[in-house]
Design a protein around this motif. Structure first.
Motif, PDB file in Angstrom:
ATOM      1  N   GLN A 134       0.843  -1.182   0.000  1.00 40.73           N
ATOM      2  CA  GLN A 134       0.000   0.000   0.000  1.00 40.73           C
ATOM      3  C   GLN A 134       0.886   1.243   0.000  1.00 40.73           C
ATOM      4  O   GLN A 134       1.999   1.205   0.516  1.00 40.73           O
ATOM      5  CB  GLN A 134      -0.905  -0.010   1.228  1.00 40.73           C
ATOM      6  CG  GLN A 134      -1.939  -1.128   1.154  1.00 40.73           C
ATOM      7  CD  GLN A 134      -2.914  -1.085   2.309  1.00 40.73           C
ATOM      8  OE1 GLN A 134      -2.814  -0.270   3.207  1.00 40.73           O
ATOM      9  NE2 GLN A 134      -3.877  -1.991   2.269  1.00 40.73           N
ATOM     10  N   PRO A 135       0.364   2.340  -0.591  1.00 41.16           N
ATOM     11  CA  PRO A 135       1.172   3.566  -0.631  1.00 41.16           C
ATOM     12  C   PRO A 135       1.573   4.004   0.779  1.00 41.16           C
ATOM     13  O   PRO A 135       0.807   3.814   1.721  1.00 41.16           O
ATOM     14  CB  PRO A 135       0.221   4.595  -1.264  1.00 41.16           C
ATOM     15  CG  PRO A 135      -0.860   3.802  -1.895  1.00 41.16           C
ATOM     16  CD  PRO A 135      -0.958   2.500  -1.193  1.00 41.16           C
ATOM     17  N   SER A 136       2.746   4.565   0.867  1.00 44.53           N
ATOM     18  CA  SER A 136       3.328   5.078   2.120  1.00 44.53           C
ATOM     19  C   SER A 136       3.654   3.976   3.128  1.00 44.53           C
ATOM     20  O   SER A 136       3.953   4.252   4.279  1.00 44.53           O
ATOM     21  CB  SER A 136       2.426   6.128   2.780  1.00 44.53           C
ATOM     22  OG  SER A 136       1.348   5.503   3.433  1.00 44.53           O
ATOM     23  N   MET A 137       3.513   2.743   2.712  1.00 47.37           N
ATOM     24  CA  MET A 137       3.868   1.626   3.592  1.00 47.37           C
ATOM     25  C   MET A 137       5.140   0.950   3.072  1.00 47.37           C
ATOM     26  O   MET A 137       5.350   0.915   1.850  1.00 47.37           O
ATOM     27  CB  MET A 137       2.740   0.587   3.627  1.00 47.37           C
ATOM     28  CG  MET A 137       1.504   1.056   4.342  1.00 47.37           C
ATOM     29  SD  MET A 137       1.811   1.052   6.110  1.00 47.37           S
ATOM     30  CE  MET A 137       0.180   1.407   6.728  1.00 47.37           C
ATOM     31  N   PRO A 138       5.972   0.415   3.954  1.00 47.67           N
ATOM     32  CA  PRO A 138       7.162  -0.316   3.459  1.00 47.67           C
ATOM     33  C   PRO A 138       6.724  -1.514   2.619  1.00 47.67           C
ATOM     34  O   PRO A 138       5.658  -2.096   2.880  1.00 47.67           O
ATOM     35  CB  PRO A 138       7.855  -0.783   4.735  1.00 47.67           C
ATOM     36  CG  PRO A 138       7.227  -0.039   5.845  1.00 47.67           C
ATOM     37  CD  PRO A 138       5.873   0.382   5.402  1.00 47.67           C
TER      38      PRO A 138
END
Lengths: 272, 457
Positions: A117-121
């Motif tokens: 998911q965006p902004s997740m590692p």
């Protein structure tokens, strides 16, 4: 070099009796292993002969069976107490599948194979130290005790030629449940392995943030048949087995380790 | 050293009295050069030292410590009834260990009591046998272990009560009765040359038990959760320092066994710790580790330090004894029977399998990515050759007892066996399996060519 002509001392007699007993133990313990195997795998055509020779033995009743059980208990106790286990059946059948456990770690709540998911590692797949990074080019030295441990709980799940995918998934679900839950299961061992591997991952990398989901994946390689080689192996074929959500509260009597259900593609709580 | 039969030759250790038909079989009775046992001892110790250094030490806490792959909670079932897989590492509170200690103590008590009774009522008035003092020492050790086991359980249950002092007091009463027996005997004989070693050793141990009763009464009820007593007597797997200590004792004992220093005691320590480690995480061991345990078991019981050891050098230096040392062959013979059974049983079970009779096994094993050292491509063995080798290995394994029984196939069968294990070592990562199995071949080497002596082996 002749033996002493005087009568033997107590120590000599005890030692002699021990040697004779040890020899008997070796012969009887191994004989019982063979007899046990023979009883389970006796061809139907030999059942009448077995019944005449040893009445009731094949159905685990009768005097011979009773005697063998008594001797079995005594020799097994001695074998365990002196660490002289006599299970000499190495590689009686050699399979074509090689399975390595791997950890898949995610820092979001998405499914194990979904994109990050965006902004997740991004999700990390942490392979077993025993799994070759390139199956055509590797050299292995050491680590066999860890390999033995991983082998003990490895689960080979693949589709049989005579079943549909739905049937296969139902069979896999049963196998996974039996493997992870119940008194004889490997659930606690697998959970200990996952925690230990996660600690190892954190120790080896700079990423110290606890993942929200840790999946256990079985990575299976298939040895090619002689007329199909080269390549000598294909894979990996991955199948999810379990999930652990660190920090997530679990119900009373439940284990933090959840079992994968290949039929519904979801996870089920595992009883402790 | 006992039973020298000529001026130049001596047989070390106890020569067993063997029942028929073993007594009629020179293979079991004729002594062999002590070097045959020595080479087994040295080979096993070397393999174990390498195993300990490279396979155990780097993963000690991972494989055996709390929170790792050998967490005590994971394998508690392995030591529970009906299993007898004991381990010192589980701590003295372990019910199985307590049972074994209690049985040992009861046997030692009965033996010592009967020995004292026989000495008291017997007609012999000569000095007491030195074994009797050893028996007292064994009883002392068993009694102290029993007391520690009970203490450990009391501490684990946080319920010290009066038990920690009652048990040493009970044993003290028993020791006092033994002292009385021995005193009566000394008074009855009234001989000036009578040995009083047993009397004094029993009296001394009474003092030790009285001290332990005081400790149990005064100190144990106040032992906190982090007290030294609780940590020492509890599971060593939960204490990294104690786990390390156990490892280094094992390593030291194996080194001592290699060098032949206090060889018997080193072998006992190495075997005890080998079993203790094996029984707390059985899932990291393979058949090679079982073979290791079996060899150590025999080394512990036979005079394996009678040659090529510091013990022997010291003895020769002190006594200026240059005689050739032989040993009874029983340990080597039992190991040979064990080795024959290993191969025969493996071959037999393979016959019942499917992949060996079809000839596929070797091809599949060499393709097993779990086991092989390098990819199958590198070996590039033609399939027909691997089929032939599969059948040859099957025939060799299942026929091993026959091949070694026949004089004209024996040497070839053994050479093939050694090469087979070298091949496994080079192509597969099976840990100690190949080295430990190869150790079994060491006593079969033609030692007489080195020593120019015909030992009849």
């Amino acid at each position: 070099m002749s033996a002493s002509s005087t009568s033997p001392s107590t120590r000599q007699v005890y030692l002699g009796l021990f040697i004779a007993g040890q020899l008997l133990f070796l012969l009887i313990r191994n004989g019982l292993e063979v007899a046990d195997y023979a009883r389970k795998h006796l061809p139907d055509a030999m059942h009448p002969a077995a019944e005449r020779l040893a009445p009731g033995w094949r159905e685990e009743r009768g005097h011979l069976n009773q005697l063998m059980e008594t001797v079995d208990r005594a020799t097994k106790t001695y074998a365990q107490a002196t660490e002289q286990l006599q299970n000499w059946s190495l590689f009686p059948n050699v399979g074509r599948d090689c399975v390595f456990p791997a950890l898949c770690m995610r820092w979001d709540p998405a499914a194990w194979s979904a994109p990050a998911q965006p902004s997740m590692p991004p999700p990390i797949q942490f392979l077993s130290d025993n799994e070759p990074l390139d199956i055509k080019d590797f050299f292995r030295l050491g680590n066999y005790r860890l390999r033995k441990f991983e082998d003990s709980f490895a689960l080979t799940l693949k589709m049989n030629d005579d079943e549909t995918e739905k049937e296969a998934r139902e069979r896999w679900a049963t196998r996974i449940r039996e493997h992870l839950e119940g008194p004889q299961s490997y659930g606690d061992m697998i959970f200990a392995y996952m925690r230990w591997r996660l600690d190892q991952y954190k120790a080896r990398t700079d990423n110290k943030v606890m993942p929200t989901q840790v999946f256990l994946v079985g990575r299976r390689y298939l040895v090619s048949l002689p007329d199909e080689a080269p390549p000598f192996a294909s894979g990996p074929f991955e199948l999810l087995l379990a999930r652990w959500r660190p920090g997530m509260p679990v119900g009373a009597g439940d284990s933090p380790l959840e079992m994968y259900d290949p039929v519904s593609d979801s996870f089920r709580a595992r009883r402790k | 050293m006992t039973s020298p039969s000529t001026d130049k030759v001596v047989v070390a250790g106890v020569e067993p009295w063997l029942p028929w038909p073993l007594s009629a079989w020179s293979w079991w009775t004729r002594p062999v050069p002590a070097e045959r046992l020595a080479i087994l001892r040295i080979g096993l110790s070397l393999c174990l030292l390498v195993d300990l250094w490279f396979n155990y030490l780097p993963h000690l806490h991972d494989f055996f410590g709390a929170g790792g792959l050998g967490d005590p909670e994971l394998f508690v079932w392995y030591g529970q009834s009906p299993r007898w897989n004991w381990s010192l590492l589980r701590g003295l509170a372990d019910p199985l260990l307590l049972t074994l200690v209690f049985v040992g103590w009861a046997l030692a008590t009965a033996w010592l009591g009967l020995d004292l009774l026989a000495r008291l009522t017997g007609d012999t008035t000569g000095p007491g046998k030195p074994q009797s003092v050893k028996l007292v020492l064994a009883w002392d050790a068993a009694s102290i272990l029993l007391i520690l086991c009970v203490w450990s359980r009391c501490l684990g249950d946080n319920d010290a009560g009066s038990v920690p002092s009652l048990v040493p007091l009970g044993i003290l009463a028993l020791a006092a009765a033994f002292v009385l027996f021995e005193a009566c005997r000394l008074l009855r004989t009234r001989s000036g040359n009578e040995s009083r070693a047993m009397f004094w050793s029993l009296l001394a141990i009474c003092g030790v038990f009285a001290g332990l009763a005081f400790v149990g009464m005064l100190h144990l009820p106040h032992a906190g959760p982090d007290s030294v007593a609780r940590r020492l007597l509890g599971s060593w797997q939960r204490e990294p320092v104690l786990l390390q200590t156990a490892f280094w004792i094992w390593f030291g004992a194996t080194l001592g066994l290699l060098l032949g220093v206090a060889t018997r005691y080193m072998a006992i320590a190495a075997w005890t710790l080998s079993v203790s480690f094996a029984h707390v995480n059985p899932y990291i061991d393979n058949a090679g580790d079982v073979v290791r345990g079996i060899i150590l078991f025999y080394l512990m019981l036979c005079p394996c330090g009678a040659a090529w050891s510091i013990d022997t050098c010291l003895r020769r230096w002190r006594n200026e004894d240059q005689r050739t040392v032989f040993v009874s062959p029983w340990a080597l013979r039992l190991l040979f029977v064990q080795m024959s059974l290993i191969y025969f049983l493996n071959g037999l079970f393979k016959l019942f399998g499917t992949t060996w009779l079809t000839g596929e096994s070797l091809y599949l094993v060499l393709g097993d990515l779990n086991l092989i050292r390098f990819p199958h491509d590198r070996i590039n063995l033609p399939y027909s050759v691997s089929v032939a080798m599969t059948w040859f290995m099957l025939g060799w394994e299942v026929g091993f007892p026959l091949w070694v029984a026949l004089p004209w196939t024996r040497t070839l069968a053994l050479i093939f066996g050694a090469l087979f294990h070298v091949g496994i070592l080079l192509t597969m990562e099976l840990g100690g399996f190949a080295p430990y199995m190869l150790t079994l071949y060491l006593p079969l080497l033609p030692l007489k060519r080195w020593r120019h002596q015909d030992d009849g082996s």
